[in-house]
Design a protein around this motif. Structure first.
Motif, PDB file in Angstrom:
ATOM      1  N   SER A   1      -2.970  12.547  -7.838  1.00 47.08           N
ATOM      2  CA  SER A   1      -2.414  11.641  -6.800  1.00 47.08           C
ATOM      3  C   SER A   1      -3.515  10.707  -6.333  1.00 47.08           C
ATOM      4  O   SER A   1      -4.707  11.021  -6.469  1.00 47.08           O
ATOM      5  CB  SER A   1      -1.903  12.468  -5.628  1.00 47.08           C
ATOM      6  OG  SER A   1      -2.989  13.109  -5.014  1.00 47.08           O
TER       7      SER A   1
ATOM      8  N   HIS B   1      -2.868   0.434  -4.126  1.00 48.24           N
ATOM      9  CA  HIS B   1      -2.731  -0.921  -3.585  1.00 48.24           C
ATOM     10  C   HIS B   1      -2.285  -1.794  -4.749  1.00 48.24           C
ATOM     11  O   HIS B   1      -2.871  -1.758  -5.825  1.00 48.24           O
ATOM     12  CB  HIS B   1      -4.069  -1.436  -3.045  1.00 48.24           C
ATOM     13  CG  HIS B   1      -3.989  -2.853  -2.550  1.00 48.24           C
ATOM     14  ND1 HIS B   1      -4.344  -3.934  -3.323  1.00 48.24           N
ATOM     15  CD2 HIS B   1      -3.540  -3.353  -1.377  1.00 48.24           C
ATOM     16  CE1 HIS B   1      -4.148  -5.043  -2.629  1.00 48.24           C
ATOM     17  NE2 HIS B   1      -3.648  -4.727  -1.441  1.00 48.24           N
TER      18      HIS B   1
ATOM     19  N   ARG C   1      -4.815  -1.027  -7.678  1.00 54.78           N
ATOM     20  CA  ARG C   1      -6.054  -0.278  -7.456  1.00 54.78           C
ATOM     21  C   ARG C   1      -5.681   1.103  -6.944  1.00 54.78           C
ATOM     22  O   ARG C   1      -4.887   1.221  -6.014  1.00 54.78           O
ATOM     23  CB  ARG C   1      -6.924  -1.006  -6.435  1.00 54.78           C
ATOM     24  CG  ARG C   1      -8.261  -0.325  -6.156  1.00 54.78           C
ATOM     25  CD  ARG C   1      -9.030  -1.120  -5.117  1.00 54.78           C
ATOM     26  NE  ARG C   1      -9.437  -2.416  -5.663  1.00 54.78           N
ATOM     27  CZ  ARG C   1     -10.631  -2.627  -6.223  1.00 54.78           C
ATOM     28  NH1 ARG C   1     -11.496  -1.649  -6.316  1.00 54.78           N
ATOM     29  NH2 ARG C   1     -10.946  -3.803  -6.704  1.00 54.78           N
TER      30      ARG C   1
ATOM     31  N   LYS D   1       1.352   5.456  -1.994  1.00 61.50           N
ATOM     32  CA  LYS D   1       0.741   6.606  -2.656  1.00 61.50           C
ATOM     33  C   LYS D   1       1.436   6.838  -3.985  1.00 61.50           C
ATOM     34  O   LYS D   1       2.652   6.744  -4.092  1.00 61.50           O
ATOM     35  CB  LYS D   1       0.904   7.835  -1.772  1.00 61.50           C
ATOM     36  CG  LYS D   1       0.242   9.052  -2.354  1.00 61.50           C
ATOM     37  CD  LYS D   1      -0.314   9.933  -1.260  1.00 61.50           C
ATOM     38  CE  LYS D   1      -1.224  10.980  -1.856  1.00 61.50           C
ATOM     39  NZ  LYS D   1      -1.859  11.804  -0.832  1.00 61.50           N
ATOM     40  N   LEU D   2       0.642   7.139  -4.991  1.00 59.77           N
ATOM     41  CA  LEU D   2       1.162   7.412  -6.332  1.00 59.77           C
ATOM     42  C   LEU D   2       0.878   8.873  -6.664  1.00 59.77           C
ATOM     43  O   LEU D   2      -0.224   9.361  -6.429  1.00 59.77           O
ATOM     44  CB  LEU D   2       0.454   6.496  -7.339  1.00 59.77           C
ATOM     45  CG  LEU D   2       0.885   6.608  -8.798  1.00 59.77           C
ATOM     46  CD1 LEU D   2       2.291   6.017  -8.978  1.00 59.77           C
ATOM     47  CD2 LEU D   2      -0.101   5.849  -9.698  1.00 59.77           C
TER      48      LEU D   2
ATOM     49  N   THR E   1      -7.146   4.518  -5.244  1.00 59.97           N
ATOM     50  CA  THR E   1      -8.344   4.983  -4.537  1.00 59.97           C
ATOM     51  C   THR E   1      -8.167   6.430  -4.099  1.00 59.97           C
ATOM     52  O   THR E   1      -7.049   6.896  -3.885  1.00 59.97           O
ATOM     53  CB  THR E   1      -8.603   4.119  -3.280  1.00 59.97           C
ATOM     54  OG1 THR E   1      -7.394   4.070  -2.506  1.00 59.97           O
ATOM     55  CG2 THR E   1      -9.020   2.711  -3.644  1.00 59.97           C
ATOM     56  N   GLY E   2      -9.307   7.111  -3.960  1.00 64.66           N
ATOM     57  CA  GLY E   2      -9.298   8.502  -3.522  1.00 64.66           C
ATOM     58  C   GLY E   2      -9.294   8.587  -2.004  1.00 64.66           C
ATOM     59  O   GLY E   2      -9.311   7.554  -1.317  1.00 64.66           O
ATOM     60  N   PRO E   3      -9.325   9.806  -1.467  1.00 63.92           N
ATOM     61  CA  PRO E   3      -9.181   9.983  -0.019  1.00 63.92           C
ATOM     62  C   PRO E   3     -10.286   9.291   0.780  1.00 63.92           C
ATOM     63  O   PRO E   3     -10.029   8.854   1.903  1.00 63.92           O
ATOM     64  CB  PRO E   3      -9.253  11.505   0.180  1.00 63.92           C
ATOM     65  CG  PRO E   3      -9.720  12.075  -1.106  1.00 63.92           C
ATOM     66  CD  PRO E   3      -9.452  11.089  -2.184  1.00 63.92           C
ATOM     67  N   PHE E   4     -11.476   9.127   0.191  1.00 63.71           N
ATOM     68  CA  PHE E   4     -12.552   8.467   0.951  1.00 63.71           C
ATOM     69  C   PHE E   4     -12.705   7.004   0.537  1.00 63.71           C
ATOM     70  O   PHE E   4     -13.762   6.408   0.684  1.00 63.71           O
ATOM     71  CB  PHE E   4     -13.874   9.226   0.733  1.00 63.71           C
ATOM     72  CG  PHE E   4     -13.800  10.646   1.197  1.00 63.71           C
ATOM     73  CD1 PHE E   4     -13.522  10.937   2.522  1.00 63.71           C
ATOM     74  CD2 PHE E   4     -13.950  11.692   0.305  1.00 63.71           C
ATOM     75  CE1 PHE E   4     -13.428  12.252   2.960  1.00 63.71           C
ATOM     76  CE2 PHE E   4     -13.853  13.009   0.727  1.00 63.71           C
ATOM     77  CZ  PHE E   4     -13.595  13.295   2.069  1.00 63.71           C
ATOM     78  N   GLY E   5     -11.650   6.440  -0.052  1.00 64.87           N
ATOM     79  CA  GLY E   5     -11.664   5.025  -0.389  1.00 64.87           C
ATOM     80  C   GLY E   5     -12.292   4.711  -1.734  1.00 64.87           C
ATOM     81  O   GLY E   5     -12.296   3.566  -2.177  1.00 64.87           O
ATOM     82  N   GLN E   6     -12.815   5.744  -2.409  1.00 69.19           N
ATOM     83  CA  GLN E   6     -13.503   5.439  -3.687  1.00 69.19           C
ATOM     84  C   GLN E   6     -12.480   4.982  -4.738  1.00 69.19           C
ATOM     85  O   GLN E   6     -11.372   5.503  -4.833  1.00 69.19           O
ATOM     86  CB  GLN E   6     -14.306   6.645  -4.169  1.00 69.19           C
ATOM     87  CG  GLN E   6     -13.518   7.878  -4.599  1.00 69.19           C
ATOM     88  CD  GLN E   6     -13.152   8.792  -3.432  1.00 69.19           C
ATOM     89  OE1 GLN E   6     -12.868   8.333  -2.311  1.00 69.19           O
ATOM     90  NE2 GLN E   6     -13.124  10.091  -3.688  1.00 69.19           N
ATOM     91  N   THR E   7     -12.891   3.972  -5.533  1.00 71.08           N
ATOM     92  CA  THR E   7     -11.988   3.431  -6.539  1.00 71.08           C
ATOM     93  C   THR E   7     -11.869   4.397  -7.714  1.00 71.08           C
ATOM     94  O   THR E   7     -12.881   4.799  -8.282  1.00 71.08           O
ATOM     95  CB  THR E   7     -12.534   2.070  -7.044  1.00 71.08           C
ATOM     96  OG1 THR E   7     -12.625   1.205  -5.914  1.00 71.08           O
ATOM     97  CG2 THR E   7     -11.605   1.449  -8.068  1.00 71.08           C
TER      98      THR E   7
ATOM     99  N   ARG F   1       0.879  -1.180   0.000  1.00 65.47           N
ATOM    100  CA  ARG F   1       0.000   0.000   0.000  1.00 65.47           C
ATOM    101  C   ARG F   1       0.909   1.219   0.000  1.00 65.47           C
ATOM    102  O   ARG F   1       1.971   1.218   0.649  1.00 65.47           O
ATOM    103  CB  ARG F   1      -0.899   0.019   1.239  1.00 65.47           C
ATOM    104  CG  ARG F   1      -1.942  -1.072   1.236  1.00 65.47           C
ATOM    105  CD  ARG F   1      -3.032  -0.784   2.252  1.00 65.47           C
ATOM    106  NE  ARG F   1      -2.545  -0.790   3.621  1.00 65.47           N
ATOM    107  CZ  ARG F   1      -2.366  -1.880   4.355  1.00 65.47           C
ATOM    108  NH1 ARG F   1      -2.577  -3.072   3.794  1.00 65.47           N
ATOM    109  NH2 ARG F   1      -1.960  -1.821   5.608  1.00 65.47           N
TER     110      ARG F   1
ATOM    111  N   SER G   1      -4.163   6.955  -3.585  1.00 72.69           N
ATOM    112  CA  SER G   1      -3.609   5.853  -2.795  1.00 72.69           C
ATOM    113  C   SER G   1      -3.495   4.653  -3.722  1.00 72.69           C
ATOM    114  O   SER G   1      -4.344   4.444  -4.601  1.00 72.69           O
ATOM    115  CB  SER G   1      -4.554   5.519  -1.637  1.00 72.69           C
ATOM    116  OG  SER G   1      -4.598   6.587  -0.740  1.00 72.69           O
TER     117      SER G   1
END
Lengths: 176, 177
Positions: B35, B39, B52, B24-25, B54-60, B22, B37
């Protein structure tokens, strides 16, 4: 839905520590973050992530300022667009049109919300006493994001918390 | 051999072909900065990669699944397919990334690249990456090191080609047995 709406309406502002975990459809932990959150109806909130990397999202009620030091950029978007994908929009708004999109039921102590048009999108809002204990969102791709709140306080939140001043030299991408 | 994997054994990662991380890109170009997150699940034995963003609230934001000879990306609810991740990413973004070499370098395993420069502690500092197809050259720089799951791994690295910059920070890495 009105029971939940009234409960949230009574909670016009709060601040807390958050721990967030996102899991993909087969339960793999794909993202983990921690930080501070504050919220003030309508549509004002501050998301100050500290772990694993710093990240700030501030909504002043009209626009969301998304500052990511990793790429030294602030992205500014209209609040409706940025919040559409999070429970934060719903819990900080009394907009009946927004609420009408959700089917609300109470399941052993937590409120379950199912989006009427896309029933695979669901939300969970759990309380412990007056405090919100967790917010859960399962999106269309099956990703489940659980935000647990600790040190919950409904004391008034300073207004400056919902104002973002970009430092000079930071790249601003204003999408309004 | 020793059950504890000594951090600077000659090829520490050969014993851990399967892992997930895990981090950050970040992508910085003159036109845009993005940018997310990251995985990444890498199954070295079967040549399978699942990424995968994902955004700050976990959205793909983006899901990429690849195995030998096939790659598929789901972006904004639409699926795109190709023979390889490199081909697909090039088609979607115009970027020609030497991805196949990246998973090894990402973990600080630079022994196979003669252009690598090292600091006094023997940590890789910088190396050149040449895209096998186009000959385009990327420079990879390591910014800091850490111990994760008993392995010495970069804290952050950056791929650069002219004004194009890709930053990657690793916050969690774990081999899969």
């Amino acid at each position: 839905a009105d029971a939940l709406q009234q409960r949230l309406a009574a909670l016009s502002q709060f601040s807390a520590e958050f721990e967030q975990q996102a899991f993909d459809f087969d339960g793999q932990l794909v993202q983990e973050s921690q930080g501070l959150i504050a919220l003030q109806a309508p549509l004002r909130f501050a998301w100050e992530q500290s772990e694993p990397e710093p990240l700030t999202l501030v909504s002043d009620g009209e626009a969301v300022w998304y500052f990511d030091p990793f790429v030294e950029q602030v992205t500014v978007t209209p609040v409706e667009q940025a919040l559409a994908q999070t429970p934060l929009a719903l819990i900080s708004s009394q907009d009946s049109a927004l609420w009408a999109q959700w089917q609300v039921s109470k399941v052993d102590g937590c409120y379950q919300l199912v989006q009427k048009e896309q029933p695979e999108i669901t939300m969970g809002i759990c309380f412990s006493g007056e405090a919100i204990e967790s917010l859960t969102l399962t999106d269309a791709q099956g990703t489940k994001t659980v935000m647990s709140l600790k040190a919950f306080s409904d004391q008034p939140v300073a207004a400056e918390r919902f104002v973002f001043e970009p430092a000079d030299g930071v790249f601003i991408d204003d999408q309004r | 051999c020793a059950s504890y994997q000594a951090a600077d054994a000659d090829d520490p990662l050969a014993q851990t072909p399967n892992w997930h991380l895990r981090g950050k890109l970040g992508i910085i170009t003159p036109e845009e900065r993005v940018s997310a997150s990251l995985h990444w699940r890498h199954l070295g034995r079967t040549g399978q990669d699942d990424l995968r963003l994902t955004g700050p609230f976990g959205q793909t934001l983006l899901a990429l699944n690849a195995r030998p000879g096939f790659a598929e990306v789901e972006l904004d609810g639409r699926r795109h397919q190709g023979d390889s991740p490199e081909q697909l990413i090039q088609r979607l973004t115009g970027w020609q990334l030497p991805l196949s070499q990246l998973s090894r370098y990402l973990l600080g395993d630079t022994a196979s690249n003669p252009t690598t420069s090292y600091d006094e502690q023997g940590h890789p500092v910088r190396l050149d990456l040449v895209h096998p197809g186009t000959g385009e050259q990327w420079q990879l720089t390591y910014n800091g090191w850490q111990q994760l799951s008993q392995h010495r791994l970069p804290r952050e690295l950056e791929l650069r080609q002219g004004p194009q910059r890709i930053k990657l920070a690793i916050s969690h890495w774990q081999p899969e047995l």
